[in-house]
Write a protein that holds these residues in place. Structure first.
Motif, short mmCIF file in Angstrom:
data_model
loop_
_atom_site.label_atom_id
_atom_site.label_comp_id
_atom_site.label_asym_id
_atom_site.label_seq_id
_atom_site.Cartn_x
_atom_site.Cartn_y
_atom_site.Cartn_z
N ASP A 272 0.83 -1.21 0.00
CA ASP A 272 0.00 0.00 0.00
C ASP A 272 0.86 1.26 0.00
O ASP A 272 0.56 2.25 0.67
CB ASP A 272 -0.94 0.01 1.21
CG ASP A 272 -1.88 -1.19 1.21
OD1 ASP A 272 -2.36 -1.55 0.11
OD2 ASP A 272 -2.11 -1.78 2.27
N GLY A 273 1.99 1.21 -0.73
CA GLY A 273 2.85 2.38 -0.87
C GLY A 273 3.86 2.59 0.24
O GLY A 273 4.74 3.43 0.12
N GLN A 274 3.77 1.82 1.32
CA GLN A 274 4.67 1.97 2.45
C GLN A 274 5.74 0.88 2.44
O GLN A 274 5.46 -0.26 2.07
CB GLN A 274 3.89 1.90 3.78
CG GLN A 274 2.81 2.96 3.91
CD GLN A 274 3.38 4.37 3.88
OE1 GLN A 274 4.36 4.67 4.57
NE2 GLN A 274 2.77 5.26 3.09
N ILE A 275 6.98 1.25 2.83
CA ILE A 275 8.05 0.25 2.87
C ILE A 275 7.70 -0.83 3.89
O ILE A 275 7.45 -0.55 5.05
CB ILE A 275 9.40 0.90 3.23
CG1 ILE A 275 9.85 1.84 2.12
CG2 ILE A 275 10.46 -0.19 3.45
CD1 ILE A 275 11.17 2.53 2.40
N ASP A 276 7.66 -2.06 3.41
CA ASP A 276 7.35 -3.20 4.27
C ASP A 276 8.61 -3.97 4.65
O ASP A 276 8.75 -4.45 5.77
CB ASP A 276 6.38 -4.14 3.56
CG ASP A 276 6.17 -5.44 4.30
OD1 ASP A 276 5.38 -5.45 5.27
OD2 ASP A 276 6.82 -6.45 3.94
N SER A 277 9.53 -4.10 3.69
CA SER A 277 10.73 -4.89 3.94
C SER A 277 11.75 -4.64 2.85
O SER A 277 11.45 -4.04 1.81
CB SER A 277 10.40 -6.39 4.01
OG SER A 277 9.75 -6.81 2.81
N VAL A 278 12.97 -5.08 3.09
CA VAL A 278 14.01 -5.07 2.06
C VAL A 278 14.52 -6.50 1.93
O VAL A 278 14.65 -7.22 2.92
CB VAL A 278 15.15 -4.09 2.41
CG1 VAL A 278 15.85 -4.49 3.71
CG2 VAL A 278 16.18 -4.04 1.28
N VAL A 279 14.75 -6.90 0.68
CA VAL A 279 15.20 -8.27 0.42
C VAL A 279 16.54 -8.22 -0.31
O VAL A 279 16.68 -7.55 -1.33
CB VAL A 279 14.18 -9.04 -0.45
CG1 VAL A 279 14.73 -10.42 -0.81
CG2 VAL A 279 12.85 -9.18 0.29
N THR A 289 21.83 -18.77 -2.63
CA THR A 289 22.07 -19.61 -1.45
C THR A 289 21.58 -18.94 -0.17
O THR A 289 21.52 -19.59 0.87
CB THR A 289 23.57 -19.93 -1.31
OG1 THR A 289 24.31 -18.70 -1.23
CG2 THR A 289 24.06 -20.74 -2.51
N GLY A 290 21.26 -17.66 -0.25
CA GLY A 290 20.76 -16.97 0.92
C GLY A 290 19.77 -15.89 0.52
O GLY A 290 19.99 -15.15 -0.43
N ILE A 291 18.65 -15.82 1.22
CA ILE A 291 17.67 -14.74 1.04
C ILE A 291 17.50 -14.08 2.39
O ILE A 291 17.21 -14.74 3.39
CB ILE A 291 16.31 -15.26 0.53
CG1 ILE A 291 16.46 -15.94 -0.83
CG2 ILE A 291 15.30 -14.11 0.43
CD1 ILE A 291 15.18 -16.57 -1.35
N TYR A 292 17.71 -12.77 2.43
CA TYR A 292 17.66 -12.01 3.68
C TYR A 292 16.55 -10.98 3.59
O TYR A 292 16.60 -10.08 2.74
CB TYR A 292 19.01 -11.34 3.95
CG TYR A 292 20.19 -12.26 3.73
CD1 TYR A 292 20.29 -13.47 4.43
CD2 TYR A 292 21.19 -11.95 2.82
CE1 TYR A 292 21.35 -14.32 4.23
CE2 TYR A 292 22.27 -12.79 2.62
CZ TYR A 292 22.35 -13.98 3.32
OH TYR A 292 23.41 -14.83 3.12
N SER A 293 15.58 -11.11 4.45
CA SER A 293 14.42 -10.21 4.45
C SER A 293 14.34 -9.47 5.78
O SER A 293 14.11 -10.08 6.83
CB SER A 293 13.14 -11.02 4.21
OG SER A 293 11.99 -10.20 4.35
N VAL A 294 14.54 -8.16 5.73
CA VAL A 294 14.47 -7.34 6.94
C VAL A 294 13.11 -6.64 6.97
O VAL A 294 12.80 -5.84 6.09
CB VAL A 294 15.60 -6.28 6.97
CG1 VAL A 294 15.49 -5.45 8.25
CG2 VAL A 294 16.96 -6.95 6.89
N ARG A 295 12.31 -6.96 7.99
CA ARG A 295 10.98 -6.37 8.13
C ARG A 295 10.83 -5.53 9.39
O ARG A 295 9.86 -4.80 9.54
CB ARG A 295 9.90 -7.46 8.14
CG ARG A 295 9.80 -8.28 6.85
CD ARG A 295 8.48 -9.01 6.79
NE ARG A 295 7.37 -8.08 6.62
CZ ARG A 295 6.14 -8.30 7.08
NH1 ARG A 295 5.88 -9.40 7.79
NH2 ARG A 295 5.18 -7.41 6.88
N ASN A 296 11.80 -5.66 10.31
CA ASN A 296 11.73 -4.88 11.54
C ASN A 296 11.69 -3.40 11.17
O ASN A 296 12.66 -2.86 10.63
CB ASN A 296 12.97 -5.18 12.40
CG ASN A 296 12.93 -4.47 13.74
OD1 ASN A 296 12.14 -3.57 13.97
ND2 ASN A 296 13.80 -4.88 14.64
#
Length: 311
Positions: A272-279, A289-296
């Protein structure tokens, strides 16, 4: 005027006392981006790096500059010592952290990506490798391998002998070499891999992404107990694919914006237009070999504007 004493400034002279704060400020500002980069690489947290810089300034402001031969080295020394103190605090904080802990992502300018060694040193994959070092090993590795400081300079910064620093550097290099991504990874490889992830986000179609997942791929999600995320690492292509299928299926209004994060291509996901996470992704031999998802949300503020990093 007759009968009134004149200050050095009135006589067109300058006093050491008047110049000292200005000189200290100029030196600090001139090296600030370098000092931030040192602190961030040691801590993996921009917020903590900023706190370290505050402490560095307070100590620097009280130094007699007439006794300082190399201002850059002196400032790096203060920053390193403050970072080591902060690392111990971070260690205790991470013990009670909810779920996996990931470095705080930074939106970086193209010049960081162009400096391949700097980009590699601040990549999410490398910062996670550095997390496996002891604090003193991490300090020595960063100062030697990234900033190319002499062993004698590092010894002063970490209060060790040059001989001990050499041993620490050797041990840290061996440790990192065994855990860092295999071979050089180009930005194009990372960008291509993330394009498949972007397609999965925007269409729900996972096949192209599944084709480039390594069998032993690891998914780490950092929600910090604030945002919903996997509380343990998810290992294996089938398990990661299942997690992504469920997660993407629950999203309604979503978009993925390519960006340079920590020197490498990454995706900023918005709801909805707001930053939810970065991958971000780790690539080995052409596979993810690695997927890093920061949602904090406490770690996403630096995605609003570019952070300047400097060696």
């Amino acid at each position: 005027m007759p009968g009134m004493s004149q200050t050095p400034a009135d006589r067109g002279e300058s006093s050491n006392r008047d110049d000292r704060p200005n000189s200290a400020t100029k030196a600090f500002v001139a090296h600030r981006n370098l000092l931030f980069t040192v602190a961030y690489e040691m801590l993996g947290s921009a917020a903590d790096a900023e706190d370290v810089l505050q402490e560095t300034w307070l100590r620097w402001a009280g130094v007699d500059l007439d006794t300082v031969q190399d201002q850059r080295a002196y400032l790096v020394r203060i920053t390193t010592r403050q970072s080591l103190d902060r690392l111990r605090t971070l260690g205790r904080r991470k013990e009670s952290y909810v779920g996996p802990w990931l470095p705080e992502p930074l939106l970086t300018a193209p010049d960081v990506a162009e400096d391949i060694e700097l980009a590699d040193s601040v990549s999410m994959a490398m910062l996670l490798v550095l997390e496996t070092l002891t604090p003193i090993e991490r300090a020595v590795f960063v100062l030697r391998e990234v900033f190319d400081l002499e062993y004698a300079e590092i010894a002063q910064a970490v209060d060790k002998s040059p001989t001990a620093v050499r041993q620490l550097a050797y041990r840290a290099r061996s440790h990192v070499a065994a855990r860092r991504p295999r071979g050089a990874v180009s930005a194009d490889e990372t960008r291509d891999a993330l394009a498949a992830f972007q397609q999965a986000v925007e269409t729900g179609e996972l096949q192209n992404l599944l084709d480039i997942l390594a069998p032993d791929v690891v998914f780490l999600g950092d929600g910090g107990g604030v945002a919903q995320a996997a509380l343990v690492p998810i290992v294996g292509a089938d398990a990661v694919a299942g997690l992504l299928a469920v997660a993407l299926g629950n999203l309604t209004s979503r978009s993925a914006q390519p960006a340079l994060v920590n020197g490498y291509p990454a995706l900023i996901l918005r709801l909805d237009g707001q930053i939810d996470s970065v991958v971000a992704a780790r690539i080995d031999d052409g596979r993810i070999t690695g997927i890093y998802s920061v949602r904090n949300p406490e770690k996403l503020s630096r995605l609003q504007h570019e952070t300047t990093l400097h060696r």
